[in-house]
Write an enzyme that holds these catalytic residues in place. Sequence first.
Site, PDB file in Angstrom:
ATOM      1  N   LYS A  22       4.467  -2.632  12.166  1.00 35.23           N
ATOM      2  CA  LYS A  22       3.332  -2.163  12.983  1.00 35.23           C
ATOM      3  C   LYS A  22       2.017  -2.479  12.265  1.00 35.23           C
ATOM      4  CE  LYS A  22       2.058   2.334  12.727  1.00 35.23           C
ATOM      5  NZ  LYS A  22       0.637   2.577  12.380  1.00 35.23           N
ATOM      6  N   ASN A  23       1.965  -2.181  10.963  1.00 32.62           N
ATOM      7  CA  ASN A  23       0.690  -2.281  10.234  1.00 32.62           C
ATOM      8  C   ASN A  23       0.339  -3.692   9.809  1.00 32.62           C
ATOM      9  OD1 ASN A  23       0.440   0.378  10.685  1.00 32.62           O
ATOM     10  ND2 ASN A  23       0.803   1.030   8.587  1.00 32.62           N
ATOM     11  N   CYS A 117      -8.464  11.840  12.037  1.00 32.19           N
ATOM     12  CA  CYS A 117      -7.199  12.238  12.671  1.00 32.19           C
ATOM     13  C   CYS A 117      -6.624  13.369  11.819  1.00 32.19           C
ATOM     14  CB  CYS A 117      -6.258  11.045  12.756  1.00 32.19           C
ATOM     15  SG  CYS A 117      -5.644  10.548  11.156  1.00 32.19           S
ATOM     16  N   ARG A 122     -11.132   9.801   7.438  1.00 35.47           N
ATOM     17  CA  ARG A 122     -10.930   8.356   7.610  1.00 35.47           C
ATOM     18  C   ARG A 122     -12.212   7.613   8.015  1.00 35.47           C
ATOM     19  NH1 ARG A 122      -5.140   7.414  10.226  1.00 35.47           N
ATOM     20  NH2 ARG A 122      -5.328   5.459   9.079  1.00 35.47           N
ATOM     21  N   ASP A 307       2.343   6.275   2.980  1.00 35.42           N
ATOM     22  CA  ASP A 307       3.087   6.341   4.245  1.00 35.42           C
ATOM     23  C   ASP A 307       4.541   6.742   4.055  1.00 35.42           C
ATOM     24  OD1 ASP A 307       1.394   3.580   5.950  1.00 35.42           O
ATOM     25  OD2 ASP A 307       0.799   5.630   5.472  1.00 35.42           O
ATOM     26  N   ARG A 399       4.568   6.078  18.191  1.00 30.94           N
ATOM     27  CA  ARG A 399       3.544   5.102  17.794  1.00 30.94           C
ATOM     28  C   ARG A 399       4.072   4.189  16.693  1.00 30.94           C
ATOM     29  NH1 ARG A 399      -1.698   7.786  15.935  1.00 30.94           N
ATOM     30  NH2 ARG A 399      -2.082   5.585  15.615  1.00 30.94           N
TER      31      ARG A 399
HETATM   32  C1  EPZ Z   1      -3.917   1.846   6.788  1.00 30.81           C
HETATM   33  O1  EPZ Z   1      -4.865   2.766   7.299  1.00 30.81           O
HETATM   34  C2  EPZ Z   1      -2.613   2.128   7.516  1.00 30.81           C
HETATM   35  N1  EPZ Z   1      -2.801   1.901   8.952  1.00 30.81           N
HETATM   36  C3  EPZ Z   1      -2.181   3.566   7.259  1.00 30.81           C
HETATM   37  O2  EPZ Z   1      -0.923   3.760   7.896  1.00 30.81           O
HETATM   38  C4  EPZ Z   1      -2.009   3.768   5.752  1.00 30.81           C
HETATM   39  O3  EPZ Z   1      -1.674   5.111   5.505  1.00 30.81           O
HETATM   40  C5  EPZ Z   1      -3.311   3.402   5.036  1.00 30.81           C
HETATM   41  O4  EPZ Z   1      -3.712   2.059   5.379  1.00 30.81           O
HETATM   42  C6  EPZ Z   1      -3.189   3.484   3.516  1.00 30.81           C
HETATM   43  O5  EPZ Z   1      -2.178   2.628   3.083  1.00 30.81           O
HETATM   44  C7  EPZ Z   1      -2.757   0.641   9.419  1.00 30.81           C
HETATM   45  O6  EPZ Z   1      -2.593  -0.317   8.682  1.00 30.81           O
HETATM   46  C8  EPZ Z   1      -2.930   0.467  10.911  1.00 30.81           C
HETATM   47  P1  EPZ Z   1      -7.455   2.918   4.295  1.00 30.81           P
HETATM   48  P2  EPZ Z   1      -6.446   2.598   6.925  1.00 30.81           P
HETATM   49  O7  EPZ Z   1      -8.715   2.349   4.840  1.00 30.81           O
HETATM   50  O8  EPZ Z   1      -6.756   1.160   6.775  1.00 30.81           O
HETATM   51  C9  EPZ Z   1     -10.846   5.729   2.543  1.00 30.81           C
HETATM   52  C10 EPZ Z   1       0.617   4.800   9.279  1.00 30.81           C
HETATM   53  O9  EPZ Z   1       1.204   5.862   9.074  1.00 30.81           O
HETATM   54  N2  EPZ Z   1     -11.814   4.854   3.234  1.00 30.81           N
HETATM   55  O10 EPZ Z   1      -6.664   2.106   3.323  1.00 30.81           O
HETATM   56  O11 EPZ Z   1      -7.220   3.400   7.896  1.00 30.81           O
HETATM   57  C11 EPZ Z   1     -10.009   6.565   3.506  1.00 30.81           C
HETATM   58  O12 EPZ Z   1     -10.687   7.758   3.831  1.00 30.81           O
HETATM   59  C12 EPZ Z   1      -0.847   4.704   8.976  1.00 30.81           C
HETATM   60  O13 EPZ Z   1       1.158   3.740   9.695  1.00 30.81           O
HETATM   61  C13 EPZ Z   1     -13.174   5.066   3.028  1.00 30.81           C
HETATM   62  O14 EPZ Z   1     -13.582   5.971   2.302  1.00 30.81           O
HETATM   63  O15 EPZ Z   1      -6.503   3.307   5.499  1.00 30.81           O
HETATM   64  C14 EPZ Z   1      -8.760   6.838   2.694  1.00 30.81           C
HETATM   65  O16 EPZ Z   1      -9.000   7.939   1.833  1.00 30.81           O
HETATM   66  C15 EPZ Z   1      -1.457   6.048   8.646  1.00 30.81           C
HETATM   67  N3  EPZ Z   1     -14.067   4.248   3.662  1.00 30.81           N
HETATM   68  C16 EPZ Z   1      -8.611   5.587   1.826  1.00 30.81           C
HETATM   69  O17 EPZ Z   1      -9.872   4.902   1.891  1.00 30.81           O
HETATM   70  C17 EPZ Z   1     -13.666   3.227   4.480  1.00 30.81           C
HETATM   71  O18 EPZ Z   1     -14.531   2.495   5.015  1.00 30.81           O
HETATM   72  C18 EPZ Z   1      -7.532   4.621   2.308  1.00 30.81           C
HETATM   73  O19 EPZ Z   1      -7.775   4.363   3.676  1.00 30.81           O
HETATM   74  C19 EPZ Z   1     -12.273   3.024   4.672  1.00 30.81           C
HETATM   75  C20 EPZ Z   1     -11.365   3.845   4.041  1.00 30.81           C
END
Ligand code: EPZ
Length: 420
Positions: A22-23, A117, A122, A307, A399
Amino acid sequence: MDKLIIQGGPKICGEIRISGSKNSGLPILAATLLANGPMNICNLPHLNDITTMLALLRCMGVGITINENMAVEVDPTTLTDHEAPYELVKTMRASILVLGPTLAKFGKADVSFPGGCAIGSRPVDIHLRGLEAMGAEIEVDGGYIRARAPNGLKGTHFVMDVVTVGGTENLLMAATLAEGTTILENAAREPEVVDLAECLVAMGAKITGIGSNRLEIEGVKALNGCTYTVMPDRIETGTYLVAAAATGGSIKLRDTRADILTAVIHKLEEAGAEISVEGDTISLEMHGKRPKAVNLRTAPYPAFPTDMQAQFTAMNAVAIGTSAVTETIFENRLIQVHELNRMGANITLEGNTALITGVERLTGAPVMATDLRASASLVIAAMTAEGETLVDRIYHIDRGYECIEEKLQQLGVNIRRVPG
Ligand code: EPZ
């Protein structure tokens, strides 16, 4: 809302096929917007999030057809709209991934600002700051991110404050068509980022450092369509491995990869699982034994993936011994603990750490899913529990897990879906 009813008890035993990631599929579908011609994306999982991304592309005017092999043919040349509307973005945060490619290809993009969420706020500040560093003008107006780059994006040297998967993906896609060279430092190294990068290279992008935390992208004038097969889902793989370990059972997973799950496999071996790998098949055997409790701390790849945290918390709840599970990525991703305790688990929270004392068996109860991976942990807990568990709000689970009840029934689990 549909519910799942699970009778606990049987040890998982059997063999299933792992679906596409998915990701990885979500950013790759967004990347099709960059192409100058049609693309064929193979091995996409049949999941609500993928359907939502296809609906988003359709509402932007992109041609979408599913061919006889269930591959998705995407024709971005018919694009008419540069907007990702609130109605779709509110159901799936990953819609933000169309921002970078749409802006890079068309010079403008309007994407509804994704809310938080259950697992955390996020933010997308790094996505936006990176695009501004490439010369974009961005304002947030009426709940929408309005990005403009009428003269195209320019290469930049950008250091991400936080390791962000989506931020790396958005900026990587934008940089492929920017004028000049872009360097992304502190980039995410997740396998899904690598899969996206390899798809972009297949389209004609010039990217070096793939798999490292420093990506260098030399912008090109245009990208071509291509055929690309999405990698297997490592989190689905890990989830079924943990379910087998938690129930003391055995499982064989086909069409998957072990090289992108090293941290998870090491933790399962620490819990007493015997794991063997033959090509694209992973087998796990517990010989009927209860798992041993394992400590873990989530962190960016290649460390232990956030995850997989909820699934291991459920396994630790019925493991031998005590354990500490620390969540460092999201500020509210231990929420499943409260539902597990309602099933008789013995877990206390101290900040971002769950302290778990394993119990012999949980007790079935009505529980409620709050997010995708928390739902999976409740299903795992229900399999190990005495009696019946009703898991409500399972749209979360739909999802991210393709045909979950069919796959679990194949593995001997007494599970059925009750339409809500
Ligand atoms: C991706 O989400 C995945 N989703 C998530 O999987 C996964 O948990 C996550 O990466 C971490 O590995 C998809 O790929 C669709 P991040 P993403 O940006 O990209 C902070 C699932 O269960 N951050 O790596 O949204 C954020 O708050 C889902 O399949 C900022 O501060 O995660 C978090 O603490 C859930 N500013 C950390 O970075 C930003 O601009 C990691 O978030 C972006 C992120």
